[in-house]
Design a protein around this motif. Structure first.
Motif, PDB file in Angstrom:
ATOM      1  N   VAL A  75       5.671  14.808   1.072  1.00  0.00           N
ATOM      2  CA  VAL A  75       5.144  13.683   0.291  1.00  0.00           C
ATOM      3  C   VAL A  75       5.244  12.390   1.086  1.00  0.00           C
ATOM      4  N   LEU A  76       6.389  12.189   1.742  1.00  0.00           N
ATOM      5  CA  LEU A  76       6.590  10.975   2.528  1.00  0.00           C
ATOM      6  C   LEU A  76       5.609  10.917   3.698  1.00  0.00           C
ATOM      7  N   ARG A  77       5.386  12.053   4.327  1.00  0.00           N
ATOM      8  CA  ARG A  77       4.442  12.105   5.461  1.00  0.00           C
ATOM      9  C   ARG A  77       3.026  11.769   5.010  1.00  0.00           C
ATOM     10  N   GLU A  78       2.607  12.339   3.875  1.00  0.00           N
ATOM     11  CA  GLU A  78       1.266  12.046   3.355  1.00  0.00           C
ATOM     12  C   GLU A  78       1.123  10.566   3.012  1.00  0.00           C
ATOM     13  N   ALA A  79       2.171   9.988   2.427  1.00  0.00           N
ATOM     14  CA  ALA A  79       2.123   8.576   2.041  1.00  0.00           C
ATOM     15  C   ALA A  79       2.021   7.684   3.271  1.00  0.00           C
ATOM     16  N   VAL A  80       2.772   8.009   4.313  1.00  0.00           N
ATOM     17  CA  VAL A  80       2.748   7.206   5.543  1.00  0.00           C
ATOM     18  C   VAL A  80       1.382   7.292   6.222  1.00  0.00           C
ATOM     19  N   ILE A  81       0.830   8.504   6.309  1.00  0.00           N
ATOM     20  CA  ILE A  81      -0.488   8.673   6.947  1.00  0.00           C
ATOM     21  C   ILE A  81      -1.571   7.936   6.165  1.00  0.00           C
ATOM     22  N   SER A  82      -1.534   8.069   4.838  1.00  0.00           N
ATOM     23  CA  SER A  82      -2.523   7.386   4.007  1.00  0.00           C
ATOM     24  C   SER A  82      -2.387   5.872   4.129  1.00  0.00           C
TER      25      SER A  82
ATOM     26  N   LEU B 296       3.897   6.267  -5.092  1.00  0.00           N
ATOM     27  CA  LEU B 296       3.963   6.497  -6.537  1.00  0.00           C
ATOM     28  C   LEU B 296       2.884   7.469  -6.986  1.00  0.00           C
ATOM     29  N   GLU B 297       1.734   7.417  -6.320  1.00  0.00           N
ATOM     30  CA  GLU B 297       0.651   8.332  -6.673  1.00  0.00           C
ATOM     31  C   GLU B 297       0.930   9.739  -6.154  1.00  0.00           C
ATOM     32  N   ARG B 298       1.383   9.834  -4.895  1.00  0.00           N
ATOM     33  CA  ARG B 298       1.621  11.152  -4.280  1.00  0.00           C
ATOM     34  C   ARG B 298       2.789  11.878  -4.929  1.00  0.00           C
ATOM     35  N   SER B 299       3.780  11.134  -5.401  1.00  0.00           N
ATOM     36  CA  SER B 299       4.944  11.765  -6.021  1.00  0.00           C
ATOM     37  C   SER B 299       4.705  12.104  -7.493  1.00  0.00           C
ATOM     38  N   ARG B 300       3.475  11.839  -7.975  1.00  0.00           N
ATOM     39  CA  ARG B 300       3.019  12.212  -9.317  1.00  0.00           C
ATOM     40  C   ARG B 300       3.731  11.454 -10.426  1.00  0.00           C
ATOM     41  N   ILE B 301       4.339  10.308 -10.071  1.00  0.00           N
ATOM     42  CA  ILE B 301       4.954   9.465 -11.096  1.00  0.00           C
ATOM     43  C   ILE B 301       3.875   8.839 -11.968  1.00  0.00           C
ATOM     44  N   ALA B 302       2.768   8.451 -11.340  1.00  0.00           N
ATOM     45  CA  ALA B 302       1.657   7.872 -12.087  1.00  0.00           C
ATOM     46  C   ALA B 302       1.072   8.890 -13.061  1.00  0.00           C
TER      47      ALA B 302
ATOM     48  N   THR C 253       1.003  -0.472  -7.872  1.00  0.00           N
ATOM     49  CA  THR C 253       0.374   0.192  -6.728  1.00  0.00           C
ATOM     50  C   THR C 253      -0.670  -0.687  -6.056  1.00  0.00           C
ATOM     51  N   GLY C 254      -1.663  -1.147  -6.822  1.00  0.00           N
ATOM     52  CA  GLY C 254      -2.715  -1.961  -6.238  1.00  0.00           C
ATOM     53  C   GLY C 254      -3.705  -1.170  -5.405  1.00  0.00           C
ATOM     54  N   VAL C 255      -3.623   0.163  -5.422  1.00  0.00           N
ATOM     55  CA  VAL C 255      -4.531   1.010  -4.647  1.00  0.00           C
ATOM     56  C   VAL C 255      -5.593   1.562  -5.591  1.00  0.00           C
ATOM     57  N   VAL C 256      -6.789   0.989  -5.546  1.00  0.00           N
ATOM     58  CA  VAL C 256      -7.835   1.323  -6.509  1.00  0.00           C
ATOM     59  C   VAL C 256      -8.226   2.789  -6.425  1.00  0.00           C
ATOM     60  N   GLY C 257      -8.461   3.298  -5.224  1.00  0.00           N
ATOM     61  CA  GLY C 257      -8.904   4.677  -5.066  1.00  0.00           C
ATOM     62  C   GLY C 257      -7.936   5.668  -5.676  1.00  0.00           C
ATOM     63  N   ALA C 258      -6.650   5.500  -5.389  1.00  0.00           N
ATOM     64  CA  ALA C 258      -5.645   6.422  -5.904  1.00  0.00           C
ATOM     65  C   ALA C 258      -5.583   6.369  -7.424  1.00  0.00           C
ATOM     66  N   THR C 259      -5.689   5.155  -7.989  1.00  0.00           N
ATOM     67  CA  THR C 259      -5.605   5.005  -9.442  1.00  0.00           C
ATOM     68  C   THR C 259      -6.787   5.661 -10.135  1.00  0.00           C
ATOM     69  N   VAL C 260      -8.006   5.414  -9.643  1.00  0.00           N
ATOM     70  CA  VAL C 260      -9.205   5.986 -10.270  1.00  0.00           C
ATOM     71  C   VAL C 260      -9.192   7.502 -10.166  1.00  0.00           C
ATOM     72  N   VAL C 261      -8.835   8.025  -9.000  1.00  0.00           N
ATOM     73  CA  VAL C 261      -8.807   9.475  -8.818  1.00  0.00           C
ATOM     74  C   VAL C 261      -7.762  10.116  -9.726  1.00  0.00           C
ATOM     75  N   THR C 262      -6.573   9.520  -9.777  1.00  0.00           N
ATOM     76  CA  THR C 262      -5.508  10.069 -10.618  1.00  0.00           C
ATOM     77  C   THR C 262      -5.928  10.113 -12.079  1.00  0.00           C
TER      78      THR C 262
ATOM     79  N   ILE D  36       0.847  -1.205   0.000  1.00  0.00           N
ATOM     80  CA  ILE D  36       0.000   0.000   0.000  1.00  0.00           C
ATOM     81  C   ILE D  36       0.876   1.248   0.000  1.00  0.00           C
ATOM     82  N   PHE D  37       1.925   1.249   0.810  1.00  0.00           N
ATOM     83  CA  PHE D  37       2.851   2.389   0.857  1.00  0.00           C
ATOM     84  C   PHE D  37       3.489   2.621  -0.507  1.00  0.00           C
ATOM     85  N   MET D  38       3.911   1.546  -1.167  1.00  0.00           N
ATOM     86  CA  MET D  38       4.524   1.660  -2.489  1.00  0.00           C
ATOM     87  C   MET D  38       3.570   2.348  -3.464  1.00  0.00           C
ATOM     88  N   GLY D  39       2.315   1.906  -3.464  1.00  0.00           N
ATOM     89  CA  GLY D  39       1.346   2.481  -4.376  1.00  0.00           C
ATOM     90  C   GLY D  39       1.011   3.928  -4.065  1.00  0.00           C
TER      91      GLY D  39
END
Length: 463
Positions: free
Chosen positions: A298-305, A83-89, A122-131, A77-80
């Motif tokens: 970015v790292l803080r947001e990813a950890v909290i999420s 990748l979404e928060r850092s705007r690589i996706a 990533t495997g994180v559906v919400g992040a992928t659909v929103v992005t 989940i952290f990996m996904g």
């Protein structure tokens, strides 16, 4: 009245009672645990439930917390999320859009391909659909795409994270099926059963997930051929074509390398899913840092999420443990066994009934809710009837992917509704996913009719 009959009646009422509470909007974990405790109290009053059974919950919870396989869940989940928060996706989506934009249906094809790549990384559906909703939906609408087709493509490709390895759903299913398969085999007198691992499910899901991607692409291509007005081409300006090859390589190669490193190490037997997930988490940080997109914020947001998503899933798991304990103790497992054995068609009829029940529940429940509620009470019966656990797990994974797309409570529909412009109505989103739900049903049918789609690769790799 016969105590056994009373127990079965209470178990059945508890199952439907929990579904009723969930439909009323009560929190999942508390509904599972709360309703189960209430029915446990009723069972105590009838003298068919011993409250000392709750003492085993502590050991179960400790087992979850010390389970090395489940450590992979927060890491993936952290990996996904990173990748979404850092705007690589986002960069990957924009680049692929330019690459396929010159052909009719090109934007739809690029969204599906990027959805598959993001699912594998990533495997994180919400992040992928929103992005994809934020970036590709406006572009598709500006290009003249039918809003229903655009919404359907985004929702469907965004849910691929549920079946494309390394899926957190497959991790939980693998852990559950491992324990159930061992118990069933030992009950049959086989004290050295062939283990079922998360790696088996990852390998088993690879071909069906690729097949699903091809089916999605085929639908968009058919629309481009027979209804080109619904998905017109989007020519790329000449100035943007310069350096496009380099841009594609820069955007595509690093995520692909990360995917190969994670999945390849698991399927090749080099690393366990937990070890591979740590490689993926570190690799995502390195990838973000190499593009100068890794900051403390970015790292803080990813950890909290990650903490929020992981906590949600495990709290549901803890609540489901209470339900499973009360349901089995009051004779619910015997009720399910009698029901499935009584169906025509033997084990195949039982599998069809289970798949049908899960598909219907997908209209009102989330994937994890269905897994934690239905799988522990049906899998022991099905495996005892001779159903292959890998085949069963992969079919359930493909089937439950539809729970994110089926109206009225499909989560990907809500995610897209939250970022879609006002001129895209909820009705358009609902209508847009219907063809892709049909494709999902077709995929489940293909895996059902041809079990080798799910069982061949694990046997080829691990035999």
């Amino acid at each position: 009245m016969d105590p056994v009959l009373i127990g079965e009646i209470l178990a059945g009422l508890m199952f439907f009672g929990i579904i009723g509470f969930l439909m009323l909007g009560f929190p999942v974990a508390f509904s599972l645990a709360g309703v189960s405790l209430m029915f446990g109290a009723v069972g105590m009053w009838f003298g068919i439930f011993d409250p000392s059974n709750f003492g085993s919950l502590a050991n179960r919870y400790i087992g979850f917390m010390t389970n090395e396989v489940l450590v992979a869940v927060p890491l993936f989940i952290f990996m996904g999320v990173l990748l979404e928060r850092s705007r690589i996706a986002e960069q990957l989506l924009i680049t692929m859009g330019k690459l396929f934009g010159n052909m009719s249906g090109g934007l739809g094809i690029s969204v599906i391909l990027v959805g598959a790549l993001l699912a594998a990384s990533t495997g994180v559906v919400g992040a992928t659909v929103v992005t994809m909703g934020l970036i590709s939906l406006p572009a598709m609408l500006r290009s003249g795409y039918d809003p229903k087709l655009a919404c359907g493509v985004i929702c469907a490709s965004g849910t691929l994270g549920q079946i494309v390895p390394p899926s957190t759903v497959l991790i939980f299913m693998g852990d559950i099926l491992t324990g159930i398969n061992a118990q069933v085999q030992m009950a049959k007198g086989n004290f050295a059963p062939t283990p079922v691992s998360v790696g088996d499910l990852f390998a088993g899901a690879l071909i069906p997930s690729l097949m699903l991607v091809l089916l999605y692409l085929s639908w968009v291509i058919l629309k481009a051929i027979f209804d080109p007005k619904s998905c017109p081409a989007t020519p790329v300006p000449e100035e943007e074509k310069k350096g496009l090859v380099k841009e594609v390589i820069v955007a595509l190669i690093p995520p692909l390398t990360l995917i190969v490193a994670v999945l390849g190490s698991i399927l090749g037997g080099i690393a366990t899913p937990t070890e591979a997930s740590s490689v993926g988490a570190v690799g995502a940080m390195i990838l973000a840092a190499s593009r100068k997109r890794l900051s403390f914020g970015v790292l803080r947001e990813a950890v909290i999420s990650t903490a929020a998503i992981t906590s949600m899933v495990f709290i549901i798991l803890f609540g489901a443990s209470v339900f499973s304990l009360v349901f089995r103790t009051m004779g619910g497992e015997l009720l399910i066994e009698e029901f499935l054995h009584g169906l025509p068609g033997g084990r195949f009829g039982a599998v069809v009934a289970t798949m049908g029940m899960m598909f219907v529940l997908g209209f009102i429940l989330d994937t994890f809710e269905i897994i934690f509620i239905v799988l522990p009470i049906t899998a022991p019966v099905l495996l005892n009837m001779g159903v292959d656990p890998v085949w069963l797990g992969v079919m359930i994974g493909v089937n439950l992917q539809t729970s994110f797309m089926t109206p009225p409570f499909g989560f990907s529909l809500f995610y897209l509704r939250g970022v879609a412009p006002n001129n895209v109505s909820t009705g358009m989103i609902y209508k847009g996913v219907i063809p892709f739900v049909g494709i999902q049903v077709l995929a489940v049918l293909l895996v059902f009719l041809f079990p080798m789609l799910a069982t061949w690769l694990p046997k080829a790799i691990y035999s």
